[in-house]
Design a protein around this motif. Structure first.
Motif, PDB file in Angstrom:
ATOM      1  N   ARG A 165     -51.093 -82.182  11.902  1.00 27.11           N
ATOM      2  CA  ARG A 165     -52.300 -83.022  11.939  1.00 27.11           C
ATOM      3  C   ARG A 165     -52.722 -83.269  13.393  1.00 27.11           C
ATOM      4  O   ARG A 165     -53.917 -83.277  13.708  1.00 27.11           O
ATOM      5  CB  ARG A 165     -52.037 -84.363  11.269  1.00 27.11           C
ATOM      6  CG  ARG A 165     -51.805 -84.246   9.802  1.00 27.11           C
ATOM      7  CD  ARG A 165     -53.068 -84.685   9.030  1.00 27.11           C
ATOM      8  NE  ARG A 165     -52.894 -84.390   7.629  1.00 27.11           N
ATOM      9  CZ  ARG A 165     -53.495 -83.393   6.983  1.00 27.11           C
ATOM     10  NH1 ARG A 165     -54.366 -82.603   7.627  1.00 27.11           N
ATOM     11  NH2 ARG A 165     -53.264 -83.172   5.722  1.00 27.11           N
ATOM     12  N   MET A 166     -51.739 -83.487  14.263  1.00 23.95           N
ATOM     13  CA  MET A 166     -52.052 -83.695  15.673  1.00 23.95           C
ATOM     14  C   MET A 166     -52.741 -82.454  16.240  1.00 23.95           C
ATOM     15  O   MET A 166     -53.709 -82.557  16.993  1.00 23.95           O
ATOM     16  CB  MET A 166     -50.782 -83.995  16.480  1.00 23.95           C
ATOM     17  CG  MET A 166     -50.125 -85.326  16.177  1.00 23.95           C
ATOM     18  SD  MET A 166     -51.227 -86.743  16.337  1.00 23.95           S
ATOM     19  CE  MET A 166     -51.452 -86.818  18.115  1.00 23.95           C
ATOM     20  N   GLY A 169     -45.805 -86.234  17.210  1.00 23.22           N
ATOM     21  CA  GLY A 169     -45.431 -86.573  15.836  1.00 23.22           C
ATOM     22  C   GLY A 169     -44.130 -85.917  15.405  1.00 23.22           C
ATOM     23  O   GLY A 169     -43.840 -85.830  14.218  1.00 23.22           O
ATOM     24  N   SER A 182     -56.211 -82.406  15.261  1.00 34.79           N
ATOM     25  CA  SER A 182     -57.067 -83.371  15.962  1.00 34.79           C
ATOM     26  C   SER A 182     -57.206 -83.039  17.444  1.00 34.79           C
ATOM     27  O   SER A 182     -57.826 -83.795  18.169  1.00 34.79           O
ATOM     28  CB  SER A 182     -56.554 -84.804  15.831  1.00 34.79           C
ATOM     29  OG  SER A 182     -55.612 -84.936  14.851  1.00 34.79           O
ATOM     30  N   SER A 189     -48.358 -89.394  13.114  1.00 34.82           N
ATOM     31  CA  SER A 189     -48.999 -88.361  12.293  1.00 34.82           C
ATOM     32  C   SER A 189     -48.144 -87.104  12.343  1.00 34.82           C
ATOM     33  O   SER A 189     -47.475 -86.844  13.333  1.00 34.82           O
ATOM     34  CB  SER A 189     -50.381 -87.993  12.835  1.00 34.82           C
ATOM     35  OG  SER A 189     -51.201 -89.106  12.891  1.00 34.82           O
ATOM     36  N   LEU A 190     -48.209 -86.300  11.281  1.00 31.56           N
ATOM     37  CA  LEU A 190     -47.423 -85.066  11.280  1.00 31.56           C
ATOM     38  C   LEU A 190     -47.945 -84.119  12.367  1.00 31.56           C
ATOM     39  O   LEU A 190     -49.137 -84.136  12.689  1.00 31.56           O
ATOM     40  CB  LEU A 190     -47.520 -84.405   9.906  1.00 31.56           C
ATOM     41  CG  LEU A 190     -46.820 -85.198   8.806  1.00 31.56           C
ATOM     42  CD1 LEU A 190     -47.135 -84.626   7.441  1.00 31.56           C
ATOM     43  CD2 LEU A 190     -45.322 -85.217   9.047  1.00 31.56           C
ATOM     44  N   ASN A 212     -48.552 -76.309   8.378  1.00 33.08           N
ATOM     45  CA  ASN A 212     -47.992 -77.408   7.587  1.00 33.08           C
ATOM     46  C   ASN A 212     -46.800 -76.865   6.798  1.00 33.08           C
ATOM     47  O   ASN A 212     -46.964 -76.171   5.806  1.00 33.08           O
ATOM     48  CB  ASN A 212     -49.055 -77.950   6.638  1.00 33.08           C
ATOM     49  CG  ASN A 212     -48.505 -79.042   5.734  1.00 33.08           C
ATOM     50  OD1 ASN A 212     -47.326 -79.385   5.819  1.00 33.08           O
ATOM     51  ND2 ASN A 212     -49.342 -79.571   4.876  1.00 33.08           N
ATOM     52  N   VAL A 248     -47.572 -96.492  14.245  1.00 31.31           N
ATOM     53  CA  VAL A 248     -48.920 -95.910  14.273  1.00 31.31           C
ATOM     54  C   VAL A 248     -49.746 -96.395  15.463  1.00 31.31           C
ATOM     55  O   VAL A 248     -50.493 -95.628  16.064  1.00 31.31           O
ATOM     56  CB  VAL A 248     -49.639 -96.149  12.923  1.00 31.31           C
ATOM     57  CG1 VAL A 248     -49.861 -97.627  12.681  1.00 31.31           C
ATOM     58  CG2 VAL A 248     -50.955 -95.393  12.865  1.00 31.31           C
ATOM     59  N   VAL A 250     -52.958 -93.020  15.998  1.00 30.93           N
ATOM     60  CA  VAL A 250     -52.497 -91.801  15.321  1.00 30.93           C
ATOM     61  C   VAL A 250     -50.978 -91.641  15.389  1.00 30.93           C
ATOM     62  O   VAL A 250     -50.450 -90.599  15.010  1.00 30.93           O
ATOM     63  CB  VAL A 250     -53.136 -90.536  15.927  1.00 30.93           C
ATOM     64  CG1 VAL A 250     -54.635 -90.494  15.680  1.00 30.93           C
ATOM     65  CG2 VAL A 250     -52.823 -90.426  17.417  1.00 30.93           C
TER      66      VAL A 250
END
Ligand code: ATP
Ligand code: MG
Lengths: 241, 286, 333
Positions: free
Chosen positions: A75-76, A52, A79, A71-72, B184, A58, A68
């Motif tokens: 976030r990866m 990402g 996951s 995705s940022l 983040n 996507v 996915v």
């Protein structure tokens, strides 16, 4: 068994320049896949696109079959996809322990036995001694160990390793590669980007070769011949020589 | 005697400047941007506090406890609405965006509060003083200095010992690598700006109590914060604190030489530091 | 096959002609325009000059300054001192006064270039503030009370109009025309490369540090020129007016809204600013709120400014600096 991580016609660009032209790639749980290719072939770009770090559509990246792509990065990670980036990218000004801690504090929910700082220190005992040392004072090999440790502490289901042997003494490379089976033993998949083709072939079950942003060879590492690899690595024109 | 008094005054003044400088050091450290509205936000918070005290009759401590969360909320909003869109390697967008916002904010304050100077009543606190040896020192400046010290120590501890502090240091070392281990960045940035402007809640209350504020004063506060941060050396909160002390002492001593020379003395010390030790007093050469 | 490198375009030729006519019209103003119009045109010329100098700094040099008022003030004060205190002819003093910003720019750059991007900007602001305080405390320039240019009374209104108009035209020629020539010269490619990617430019052998230094000094001189002309017409100067932050405001507004990194953008932005100031300036604070928010919006949402929007639709530069390869002979099979 569902495919853990896959890409489907993955395309990625830097500005106007397209660096990946439709890559199909897949990793199964617990599998070790090697990714080889000449400088500039697009290996790092493929890992960045999966992570990402580059904008991608996507549908082009799937995790557990779910789209996915784009995705940022954080976030990866959450996951279950982690990366040991090219050039190590440690947090300068922070100690070994702090570098590891940042990763464990933002990790995915562990499946199976969780990676802990202690387990990382068991893999690389030298890091236990250096725990309080700022990372910029470590040797290259020790820095690479921290980077791998950071990747593991993210509790990944698939760990993307970008040239973890680069610039290291053969002894250190062996030391690092010797611990990899312990990683896959608990079901974590590994993607190894590697310049040393022999090493890549020995350490992996399957292998992909990239050339100019395309997959030119894919197969079981043990079945592929040297000639196949050099044809795929340098392109068809060289293979004719 | 004369000079000792000057230094004591300077240290006390430095306490206020430290409260301006901490947030700026924090934001530059992690995002490499300068928020030009930094000083205007001090003034905005101070004016809000003064009006609040006028309408509700709450005392200075009530104002302080309101302004800190209000500041934090403003900071968070500023990050989400403006700064997140302009962080990056190019310094131009963040500068221009906050520069434009600064002009808008100053003039909006002018419309709401007029150009009059105002101040916050401290319920006699401003006049109180204590005798330390041969010196009389105001109680309020001492409180300001203690507050600044505690804030600096607290912020330093947060950066060193907390999960958030580590993620912030990781993001300032290499933001992409931090994202690759699950941090983040936008959340880290928003919290950093919220803390920075929250601290300005302290600065605003004390500034309004010890002197006056008017809508156009912001740029001066911005410049003092900036000078303190550069004198101290980028990237360390104790550096910013010490820079603020040096700036305060320079101004106080300059003021004693000639009242017109006080602020200028601060600028000159800043330029001298830049000439002799551009990495700041506390930063090692990288 | 043979090629030639073409930089001039039709729109560019038209613009040069229009520019020459405009400069002619400005110089001849005393014989056809009202006093009020002459004053307005001189003011507009000063805005354009200050903005274009900022454009060279920020748009090409990567040097974002919010302290260009330092050079406005220093040159204007130098001109007042030369003309009023030393008795030098004021029109000659305008020229001589440019030594002051040039000399000042050298140490300022040497001090400030060590600061990273955004800190460089605030550093220039500190310098401008420090200079304002120096002027306020300096008896030689009459401190905070400021100075008047009483020597101008020795000239008739017509004579002053001739000088003012001529200086305004010269100012535009030097700042706008000079920038255009510079961008078309062999430095132009280096500057454009530096604007687009300083790191790559450096690796291509562009001496970025030296180029930045030269731009900083040149911009100081151009900005100072505008300051000297502006305050010569004003006839009065005080530290807060000379070192007014508004010089930075207007330069930033003009360049950002017009379109950074282009001369056309500056002209568009300056005209917008001038008329906005004329029509809405009376609303004071509310007008400035809108101006500030417009600057903010430009930085957030359309960084290429109005000229950038226009250029997306029409490719007709007024100041063409790009080189285009034109094929003059066909390949013979
Ligand atoms: N940040 C970037 N900006 C622009 N182009 C890039 C960038 N990173 C890589 N590229 C280009 O993308 C292509 C693929 O690069 P990539 O780094 O993925 O290669 P690689 O296979 O990892 O090579 P190496 O073995 O040298 O690490 C190259 O042509 C490279 O020049
Ligand atoms: Mg690579």
């Amino acid at each position: 068994m569902t495919t853990l991580l896959s890409t489907h016609g993955l395309q990625a660009e830097y500005g106007d320049m397209r660096a990946l032209h439709g890559i199909d790639f897949a990793v199964e749980p617990g599998e070790t896949v090697a990714l080889i290719g000449a400088n500039g072939a697009g290996k790092s770009t493929l890992l960045s696109a999966i992570m990402g770090l580059l904008p991608v559509a996507v549908e082009m990246v799937k995790l557990d079959g779910k789209p996915v792509g784009g995705s940022l990065p954080h976030r990866m990670v959450q996951s279950g996809v982690a990366i040991v980036p090219e050039g190590r990218r440690l947090f300068a000004g922070m100690t070994v322990e702090e570098n590891l801690q940042v990763a464990s504090e933002h990790a995915a929910a562990p499946r199976g036995t969780a990676w802990t700082k202690e387990r990382v220190y068991d893999l690389f005992p030298i890091l236990r001694e250096k725990a309080r040392t700022p990372v910029e004072n470590l040797s290259g090999g020790q820095q690479q160990m921290v980077s791998i440790g950071r990747g593991l502490l993210a509790q990944p289901r698939v760990l993307l390793c970008d040239e973890i042997s680069l610039g290291l003494a053969p002894r250190v490379v062996r030391e690092i590669y010797d611990v990899l089976p312990q990683v896959t033993a608990q079901g974590t998949a590994l993607v190894l980007v590697e310049q040393d083709v022999g090493l890549a072939q020995r350490a992996s079950q399957r292998l992909y070769c990239l050339l100019e942003g395309r997959v030119t060879l894919e197969g079981k590492s043990s079945d592929i011949s040297r000639d196949d690899i050099s044809a795929a690595y340098f392109g068809a024109s060289h293979a004719l020589d | 005697m004369h000079w000792i008094e000057g230094i004591v005054q300077g240290v006390l003044l430095g306490g206020l400047y430290a409260q301006y400088a901490l947030g700026m050091a924090l934001m530059f450290g992690v995002m490499k941007i300068v928020n030009v509205t930094h000083g205007d936000l001090v003034i905005l918070l101070a004016l809000i506090g003064i009006s609040l005290a006028d309408f509700t009759g709450i005392g200075p401590w009530g104002v302080l406890t309101t302004l800190v969360p209000v500041g934090a909320a403003i900071g968070w909003l500023l990050q989400r609405a403006v700064l997140n869109r302009v962080v990056g390697n190019d310094p131009l967008p963040s500068l221009i965006a906050t520069f434009g916002l600064s002009i808008a904010l100053q003039n909006a304050m002018l419309v709401v509060w007029s150009a009059d100077t105002r101040s916050l009543s401290g319920g006699g606190l401003q006049q109180a003083s204590i005798e330390i040896g041969p010196l009389f020192v105001g109680v309020l400046p001492v409180i300001v200095l203690i507050c600044a010290t505690v804030l600096t120590g607290g912020l330093d501890a947060v950066l060193r010992f907390t999960r958030y502090g580590r993620s912030l240091r990781a993001a300032s070392a290499d933001v992409e690598a931090a994202a690759m281990v699950g941090v983040n960045p936008k959340a880290v940035y928003a919290a950093a700006t919220a803390i920075a402007v929250g601290i300005l809640g302290f600065a605003a209350t004390f500034q309004a109590m010890r002197s006056t504020v008017a809508p156009a004063d912001g740029p001066f506060q911005l410049i003092y914060a900036f000078e303190a941060v550069i004198i101290g050396g980028l990237g360390s909160v104790w550096g910013a604190f010490t820079g603020a002390m040096i700036l305060g002492i320079s101004q106080a001593i300059g003021f004693r030489i000639n009242p017109g020379f006080g602020i200028l003395a601060g600028h000159i010390v800043f330029l001298a530091v830049l000439a002799i030790r551009p990495q700041g007093i506390f930063q090692r050469k990288s | 096959m043979s090629y030639r490198v073409e930089r001039m375009t039709l729109s560019g030729r038209v613009a040069i002609l229009a520019g020459a006519l405009a400069l002619g019209a400005i110089v001849s103003m005393p014989w056809w325009a009202s006093q009020g119009l002459i004053r307005d045109v001189i003011t507009l010329a000063c805005f354009i000059a200050v903005a274009q100098m900022w454009n060279m700094l920020a748009g090409y040099g990567g040097l974002v300054s919010v302290g260009q008022q330092a050079f406005v003030g220093v040159a204007a004060y130098a001109m007042f001192v030369m003309a009023q205190s030393w008795g030098i002819n004021p029109f000659i003093a305008v020229g001589l006064s440019l030594i002051a910003p040039a000399l000042l720019a050298v140490p300022i750059y040497l001090l400030l270039h060590r600061l990273e991007g955004p800190y460089f900007a605030i550093g220039t602001w500190v310098v401008a503030e420090a200079l304002r305080l120096v002027a306020t405390n300096m008896p030689m320039v009459n401190g905070g009370a400021g100075m008047s240019l009483r020597v101008m009374t020795q000239f008739s209104a017509h004579e002053r109009a001739i000088a003012g108009s001529f200086l305004a035209a010269l100012l535009l020629l030097v700042t706008v025309g000079g920038s255009y020539l510079l961008l078309r010269s062999r430095y132009g490619l280096a500057l454009t490369a530096m604007r687009d990617n300083p790191v790559a430019a450096r690796s291509q052998g562009v001496d970025v540090q030296r180029l930045r230094f030269l731009i900083f000094v040149a911009a100081a001189i151009g900005t100072g020129f505008a300051g000297a002309v502006y305050f010569m017409v004003q006839l009065r100067i005080t530290p807060p007016s000379a070192f007014d932050m508004n010089w930075a405001n207007l330069a930033i507004f003009i360049v950002m809204v017009g379109g950074i990194g282009s001369i056309e953008g500056v002209l568009i932005g300056a005209v917008i600013y001038f008329f906005a100031d004329r029509w809405f300036g009376e609303y004071g604070a509310s007008y400035l709120i809108v101006l500030g928010l417009l600057t903010l919006m430009t930085a957030l949402f359309f960084r290429e400014g109005l000229w950038g929007l226009w250029r997306r639709t029409f490719d007709a530069p007024w100041f063409p600096t790009r080189r285009t390869l034109i094929q003059v002979e066909r390949d013979v099979p």
